[in-house]
Design a protein around this motif. Sequence first.
Motif, PDB file in Angstrom:
ATOM      1  N   MET A   1       0.951  -1.437   0.245  1.00  0.00           N
ATOM      2  CA  MET A   1       0.007   0.145  -0.011  1.00  0.00           C
ATOM      3  C   MET A   1       0.838   1.224  -0.026  1.00  0.00           C
ATOM      4  SD  MET A   1      -3.064  -0.631   2.675  1.00  0.00           S
ATOM      5  CE  MET A   1      -3.334  -2.377   3.242  1.00  0.00           C
ATOM      6  N   PRO A   2       0.706   2.328  -0.697  1.00  0.00           N
ATOM      7  CA  PRO A   2       1.394   3.578  -0.732  1.00  0.00           C
ATOM      8  C   PRO A   2       1.375   4.177   0.668  1.00  0.00           C
ATOM      9  CG  PRO A   2      -0.254   3.413  -2.518  1.00  0.00           C
ATOM     10  CD  PRO A   2      -0.603   2.290  -1.634  1.00  0.00           C
ATOM     11  N   CYS A   3       2.572   4.474   1.087  1.00  0.00           N
ATOM     12  CA  CYS A   3       2.671   5.620   2.108  1.00  0.00           C
ATOM     13  C   CYS A   3       2.596   6.923   1.993  1.00  0.00           C
ATOM     14  CB  CYS A   3       3.936   5.109   2.692  1.00  0.00           C
ATOM     15  SG  CYS A   3       4.274   3.350   3.224  1.00  0.00           S
ATOM     16  N   ALA A  16      15.371  14.677  -3.894  1.00  0.00           N
ATOM     17  CA  ALA A  16      16.054  13.773  -4.467  1.00  0.00           C
ATOM     18  C   ALA A  16      15.174  12.379  -5.006  1.00  0.00           C
ATOM     19  CB  ALA A  16      16.886  12.835  -3.510  1.00  0.00           C
ATOM     20  N   SER A  17      15.521  11.354  -5.129  1.00  0.00           N
ATOM     21  CA  SER A  17      14.577  10.427  -5.713  1.00  0.00           C
ATOM     22  C   SER A  17      14.016   9.174  -4.549  1.00  0.00           C
ATOM     23  CB  SER A  17      15.210   9.465  -6.578  1.00  0.00           C
ATOM     24  OG  SER A  17      16.276   8.610  -6.191  1.00  0.00           O
ATOM     25  N   SER A  18      14.364   9.730  -3.188  1.00  0.00           N
ATOM     26  CA  SER A  18      13.959   8.740  -2.084  1.00  0.00           C
ATOM     27  C   SER A  18      13.238   9.599  -1.028  1.00  0.00           C
ATOM     28  CB  SER A  18      15.039   7.841  -1.766  1.00  0.00           C
ATOM     29  OG  SER A  18      16.016   8.703  -1.336  1.00  0.00           O
ATOM     30  N   TRP A  19      12.523   9.190  -0.201  1.00  0.00           N
ATOM     31  CA  TRP A  19      11.952   9.870   0.842  1.00  0.00           C
ATOM     32  C   TRP A  19      11.577   9.021   1.898  1.00  0.00           C
ATOM     33  CZ3 TRP A  19       9.647   9.310  -4.092  1.00  0.00           C
ATOM     34  CH2 TRP A  19       9.787  10.386  -4.851  1.00  0.00           C
ATOM     35  N   LYS A  20      11.137   9.416   3.149  1.00  0.00           N
ATOM     36  CA  LYS A  20      11.023   8.689   4.235  1.00  0.00           C
ATOM     37  C   LYS A  20       9.603   8.854   4.600  1.00  0.00           C
ATOM     38  CE  LYS A  20      14.045   6.680   7.017  1.00  0.00           C
ATOM     39  NZ  LYS A  20      14.285   5.198   6.746  1.00  0.00           N
ATOM     40  N   SER A  21       8.911   7.596   4.942  1.00  0.00           N
ATOM     41  CA  SER A  21       7.418   8.036   4.893  1.00  0.00           C
ATOM     42  C   SER A  21       6.838   8.080   6.579  1.00  0.00           C
ATOM     43  CB  SER A  21       6.709   6.625   4.697  1.00  0.00           C
ATOM     44  OG  SER A  21       7.048   5.658   5.705  1.00  0.00           O
ATOM     45  N   PHE A  28      10.690   5.096  -2.718  1.00  0.00           N
ATOM     46  CA  PHE A  28      11.338   5.310  -4.048  1.00  0.00           C
ATOM     47  C   PHE A  28      10.023   5.774  -4.939  1.00  0.00           C
ATOM     48  CE2 PHE A  28      14.214   2.647  -1.862  1.00  0.00           C
ATOM     49  CZ  PHE A  28      15.160   3.250  -1.584  1.00  0.00           C
ATOM     50  N   PHE A  29      10.412   6.252  -6.072  1.00  0.00           N
ATOM     51  CA  PHE A  29       9.411   6.482  -7.149  1.00  0.00           C
ATOM     52  C   PHE A  29       8.676   5.214  -7.445  1.00  0.00           C
ATOM     53  CE2 PHE A  29      12.561   9.702  -8.714  1.00  0.00           C
ATOM     54  CZ  PHE A  29      11.777  10.890  -8.594  1.00  0.00           C
ATOM     55  N   GLY A  30       9.040   3.958  -7.434  1.00  0.00           N
ATOM     56  CA  GLY A  30       8.070   2.981  -7.745  1.00  0.00           C
ATOM     57  C   GLY A  30       7.184   2.609  -6.648  1.00  0.00           C
ATOM     58  N   HIS A  31       7.311   3.291  -5.628  1.00  0.00           N
ATOM     59  CA  HIS A  31       6.265   2.949  -4.337  1.00  0.00           C
ATOM     60  C   HIS A  31       5.224   3.724  -4.693  1.00  0.00           C
ATOM     61  CE1 HIS A  31      10.078   1.715  -2.025  1.00  0.00           C
ATOM     62  NE2 HIS A  31       9.489   0.422  -2.447  1.00  0.00           N
ATOM     63  N   ASN A  32       5.106   4.752  -5.446  1.00  0.00           N
ATOM     64  CA  ASN A  32       3.885   5.532  -5.640  1.00  0.00           C
ATOM     65  C   ASN A  32       3.399   6.137  -4.247  1.00  0.00           C
ATOM     66  OD1 ASN A  32       4.015   5.195  -8.374  1.00  0.00           O
ATOM     67  ND2 ASN A  32       2.497   3.653  -8.269  1.00  0.00           N
ATOM     68  N   PRO A  33       4.414   7.088  -3.511  1.00  0.00           N
ATOM     69  CA  PRO A  33       3.883   7.539  -2.349  1.00  0.00           C
ATOM     70  C   PRO A  33       2.895   8.750  -2.672  1.00  0.00           C
ATOM     71  CG  PRO A  33       6.096   8.462  -2.731  1.00  0.00           C
ATOM     72  CD  PRO A  33       5.746   7.395  -3.915  1.00  0.00           C
ATOM     73  N   PHE A  34       2.198   9.066  -1.291  1.00  0.00           N
ATOM     74  CA  PHE A  34       1.228  10.304  -1.328  1.00  0.00           C
ATOM     75  C   PHE A  34       2.402  11.573  -0.886  1.00  0.00           C
ATOM     76  CE2 PHE A  34      -1.824   6.970  -0.640  1.00  0.00           C
ATOM     77  CZ  PHE A  34      -2.552   6.961  -1.727  1.00  0.00           C
ATOM     78  N   SER A  43      -7.488  10.751  -2.607  1.00  0.00           N
ATOM     79  CA  SER A  43      -7.233   9.672  -3.697  1.00  0.00           C
ATOM     80  C   SER A  43      -7.954   8.458  -3.180  1.00  0.00           C
ATOM     81  CB  SER A  43      -5.683   9.252  -3.433  1.00  0.00           C
ATOM     82  OG  SER A  43      -5.577   7.950  -4.023  1.00  0.00           O
ATOM     83  N   SER A  44      -8.116   7.607  -4.182  1.00  0.00           N
ATOM     84  CA  SER A  44      -9.298   6.414  -3.909  1.00  0.00           C
ATOM     85  C   SER A  44      -8.140   5.018  -3.608  1.00  0.00           C
ATOM     86  CB  SER A  44     -10.021   5.957  -5.231  1.00  0.00           C
ATOM     87  OG  SER A  44      -9.409   6.042  -6.115  1.00  0.00           O
ATOM     88  N   LYS A  45      -6.786   5.368  -3.719  1.00  0.00           N
ATOM     89  CA  LYS A  45      -5.866   4.555  -3.364  1.00  0.00           C
ATOM     90  C   LYS A  45      -5.996   4.129  -2.012  1.00  0.00           C
ATOM     91  CE  LYS A  45      -2.656   6.121  -6.984  1.00  0.00           C
ATOM     92  NZ  LYS A  45      -1.384   6.284  -6.949  1.00  0.00           N
ATOM     93  N   PRO A  46      -5.555   2.817  -1.712  1.00  0.00           N
ATOM     94  CA  PRO A  46      -5.118   2.493  -0.302  1.00  0.00           C
ATOM     95  C   PRO A  46      -4.167   3.105   0.184  1.00  0.00           C
ATOM     96  CG  PRO A  46      -4.668   0.685  -1.742  1.00  0.00           C
ATOM     97  CD  PRO A  46      -5.242   1.669  -2.677  1.00  0.00           C
ATOM     98  N   ILE A  47      -4.177   3.314   1.679  1.00  0.00           N
ATOM     99  CA  ILE A  47      -3.095   4.015   2.289  1.00  0.00           C
ATOM    100  C   ILE A  47      -2.748   3.078   3.470  1.00  0.00           C
ATOM    101  CG2 ILE A  47      -2.658   6.235   3.847  1.00  0.00           C
ATOM    102  CD1 ILE A  47      -5.181   7.105   3.040  1.00  0.00           C
ATOM    103  N   CYS A  48      -1.188   3.004   3.579  1.00  0.00           N
ATOM    104  CA  CYS A  48      -0.701   2.180   4.500  1.00  0.00           C
ATOM    105  C   CYS A  48      -1.343   2.406   5.944  1.00  0.00           C
ATOM    106  CB  CYS A  48       0.733   2.693   4.600  1.00  0.00           C
ATOM    107  SG  CYS A  48       1.648   1.992   6.017  1.00  0.00           S
ATOM    108  N   LYS A  49      -1.531   1.323   6.647  1.00  0.00           N
ATOM    109  CA  LYS A  49      -2.369   1.324   7.880  1.00  0.00           C
ATOM    110  C   LYS A  49      -1.443   2.186   9.162  1.00  0.00           C
ATOM    111  CE  LYS A  49      -4.723  -3.054   7.410  1.00  0.00           C
ATOM    112  NZ  LYS A  49      -4.848  -4.212   7.984  1.00  0.00           N
ATOM    113  N   VAL A  50      -0.249   1.893   9.082  1.00  0.00           N
ATOM    114  CA  VAL A  50       0.518   2.931  10.041  1.00  0.00           C
ATOM    115  C   VAL A  50       0.510   4.181   9.740  1.00  0.00           C
ATOM    116  CG1 VAL A  50       2.606   2.748  11.054  1.00  0.00           C
ATOM    117  CG2 VAL A  50       1.929   0.888  10.545  1.00  0.00           C
ATOM    118  N   CYS A  51       0.811   4.494   8.287  1.00  0.00           N
ATOM    119  CA  CYS A  51       0.853   6.009   7.981  1.00  0.00           C
ATOM    120  C   CYS A  51      -0.534   6.635   8.315  1.00  0.00           C
ATOM    121  CB  CYS A  51       1.243   6.088   6.532  1.00  0.00           C
ATOM    122  SG  CYS A  51       2.876   6.009   6.096  1.00  0.00           S
TER     123      CYS A  51
END
Length: 164
Positions: A1-3, A16-21, A28-34, A43-51
């Motif tokens: 799930m995206p964070c 940069a191309s990396s972040w902390k959630s 990274f870019f491939g994770h499609n973070p919010f 967004s209608s996408k699911p969200i990481c439960k912890v986030c």
Amino acid sequence: MPCIIDPNHQMSQEQASSWKSLCGKTLFFGHNPFKSVQEAQNSSKPICKVCRKLAGLPPKEVVRPQFIPYVLYKAYQGELGIFYVTGETNTQFRTDVGQYLPKYLRSSDLYWVRSGSEASQVFYSKDMAEALAMAEKQLQQRRHYLQSLIDETVKLQTLLKQRQ
């Protein structure tokens, strides 16, 4: 799930191309973070439960349709069974007496297995006529297989008598 990206973390503030959630994962870019909490909410996408919890968002509501009990007919090894289903999982039916029926079952009886694919497997239907037709087909497959064994035995007997 995206964070959700943590905007206060030093790694996220650098371009940069990396972040902390918010939950501490490296994204990274491939994770499609919010990029923000508002973007995640819209967004209608699911969200990481912890986030979701750390951002103060309410838990996702799961709407489950109410299960309607029904009558289920089971054709297995030429016999017809009638069950009242009160619940269902991915692999089992729950009956009104608390019994669980496996949705996918294959006979271990070698005669049924060799009789044919329909004869050796359980068949469920909500339609009684369809289940009766399958039970009849299972019996026909078994009868055909057993008759082929009898024919083969008679043929071997005649060959044996001819050699005498």
